[in-house]
Design a protein around this motif. Structure first.
Motif, PDB file in Angstrom:
ATOM      1  N   ASN A 149      -7.560   0.632  -6.576  1.00  0.00           N
ATOM      2  CA  ASN A 149      -6.238  -0.268  -5.953  1.00  0.00           C
ATOM      3  C   ASN A 149      -5.647  -0.484  -6.783  1.00  0.00           C
ATOM      4  O   ASN A 149      -5.279  -1.511  -7.031  1.00  0.00           O
ATOM      5  N   GLY A 150      -5.088   0.674  -7.654  1.00  0.00           N
ATOM      6  CA  GLY A 150      -3.951   0.604  -8.706  1.00  0.00           C
ATOM      7  C   GLY A 150      -2.631   0.763  -8.055  1.00  0.00           C
ATOM      8  O   GLY A 150      -2.732   1.046  -6.842  1.00  0.00           O
ATOM      9  N   TYR A 151      -1.717   0.861  -9.321  1.00  0.00           N
ATOM     10  CA  TYR A 151      -0.167   0.734  -8.043  1.00  0.00           C
ATOM     11  C   TYR A 151      -0.111   2.020  -7.455  1.00  0.00           C
ATOM     12  O   TYR A 151      -0.312   3.278  -8.306  1.00  0.00           O
ATOM     13  N   GLN A 152       0.804   2.338  -6.367  1.00  0.00           N
ATOM     14  CA  GLN A 152       1.465   3.558  -5.974  1.00  0.00           C
ATOM     15  C   GLN A 152       2.117   2.970  -4.896  1.00  0.00           C
ATOM     16  O   GLN A 152       2.678   1.589  -4.965  1.00  0.00           O
ATOM     17  N   ASP A 153       3.042   3.317  -4.808  1.00  0.00           N
ATOM     18  CA  ASP A 153       4.544   3.334  -3.518  1.00  0.00           C
ATOM     19  C   ASP A 153       4.649   4.590  -3.233  1.00  0.00           C
ATOM     20  O   ASP A 153       4.153   5.284  -3.379  1.00  0.00           O
ATOM     21  N   ALA A 154       6.071   4.278  -2.715  1.00  0.00           N
ATOM     22  CA  ALA A 154       6.280   5.836  -1.995  1.00  0.00           C
ATOM     23  C   ALA A 154       7.168   7.007  -3.416  1.00  0.00           C
ATOM     24  O   ALA A 154       7.541   8.042  -2.610  1.00  0.00           O
ATOM     25  N   TYR A 155       6.858   6.708  -4.282  1.00  0.00           N
ATOM     26  CA  TYR A 155       7.343   6.906  -5.447  1.00  0.00           C
ATOM     27  C   TYR A 155       6.608   7.320  -5.905  1.00  0.00           C
ATOM     28  O   TYR A 155       6.297   8.770  -7.224  1.00  0.00           O
ATOM     29  N   PHE A 156       5.318   7.306  -6.154  1.00  0.00           N
ATOM     30  CA  PHE A 156       3.556   7.649  -6.973  1.00  0.00           C
ATOM     31  C   PHE A 156       2.761   7.404  -5.964  1.00  0.00           C
ATOM     32  O   PHE A 156       2.964   6.274  -5.793  1.00  0.00           O
ATOM     33  N   TYR A 157       1.871   8.322  -5.366  1.00  0.00           N
ATOM     34  CA  TYR A 157       0.690   7.639  -4.253  1.00  0.00           C
ATOM     35  C   TYR A 157      -0.291   8.861  -4.087  1.00  0.00           C
ATOM     36  O   TYR A 157       0.372  10.155  -4.419  1.00  0.00           O
TER      37      TYR A 157
END
Length: 253
Positions: free
Chosen positions: A64-72
């Protein structure tokens, strides 16, 4: 040997060279669920002018770590994917946006290792799309002086050419070496590193070349970077470089 590993935790993370990945990690979790991100922090092409947003390793870790439109995580094959548009926030010393990992120590401090010894970063990746040119791996100067230059940058061009840029001195100037060719969207491998304090070692798809390190770099320590450091800029947020990683291993001895 101290080894820092960024590999899919599932045994099915298999890649066929020259094609797409045969199998992939779990596509339903964040990158930190498939990869050990405890020795990396992330810099993204957003934030305030001259100060891109940085995501700590603690925030990157876990399913459930960080992700978004730039890193996924790519939901089709589980690849850890980096997107850097032509328009984005940049560092003060660059005109180009990036979505890129920076090597850290497990303690949370910034990696900063001496040229002496043997240091390697191995990657399996594919460039999904690129406008003109993207840097997919670096050895960057750390402490030891005022330079903000890299020791080397590994570029992938839209033509399919893979080009190594070796810095002539901490003051700047780069010599380019064409070291391979892979079509856009095809999987390939690289190893970049240094040995003995004076030699750059590069392997691309099994072919190895060596380059002397100028003595002017001796005072500097180093660290690895990997991801999508776009090498073109415009007012477009839809054009840019997207890079998918299937394996990344860092080792020091």
């Amino acid at each position: 040997m101290r080894t820092r590993t960024l590999l899919a935790s599932l045994a099915v993370a298999t890649v066929v060279l020259g094609a797409g990945p045969a199998f992939a990690a779990d596509p339903k979790v964040a990158p930190g669920g498939n990869f050990d991100l405890s020795v990396w922090q992330l810099q993204e092409p957003v934030g305030s002018p001259g100060s891109p947003t940085t995501i700590s390793s603690s925030r990157l870790q876990g399913p459930n770590g960080y992700q978004d439109a730039y890193f996924y995580t790519d939901t089709r094959d589980g690849a850890m994917t980096f997107w850097a548009p032509e328009k984005g926030v940049t560092t003060p010393n660059s005109n180009y946006a990036r979505s890129e990992l920076r090597e850290m120590n497990r303690s949370g401090s910034a990696a900063d290792w001496a040229l002496s010894g043997t240091h390697r970063m191995n990657a399996t990746l594919r460039v999904v799309s690129v406008t003109s040119n993207v840097c997919v791996g670096q050895i960057h100067l750390g402490s030891g002086g005022s330079s903000t230059k890299p020791l080397l940058e590994l570029y992938y061009r839209s033509s399919g050419d893979i080009v190594l840029g070796t810095e002539n001195s901490p003051s700047g100037g780069q010599t380019l070496h064409t070291v391979g060719h892979v079509s856009v969207g095809k999987t390939w491998t690289y190893t970049i590193g240094v040995s003995g304090g004076h030699t750059i070692d590069l392997t691309v798809n099994g072919s190895t070349t060596h380059y002397a390190i100028p003595s002017s770099f001796n005072p500097y320590k180093q660290y690895f970077k990997a991801g999508s450091y776009n090498q073109s800029s415009s007012d477009s947020t839809t054009r840019g470089a997207r890079v998918a990683f299937y394996g990344l291993t860092v080792s020091h001895s």
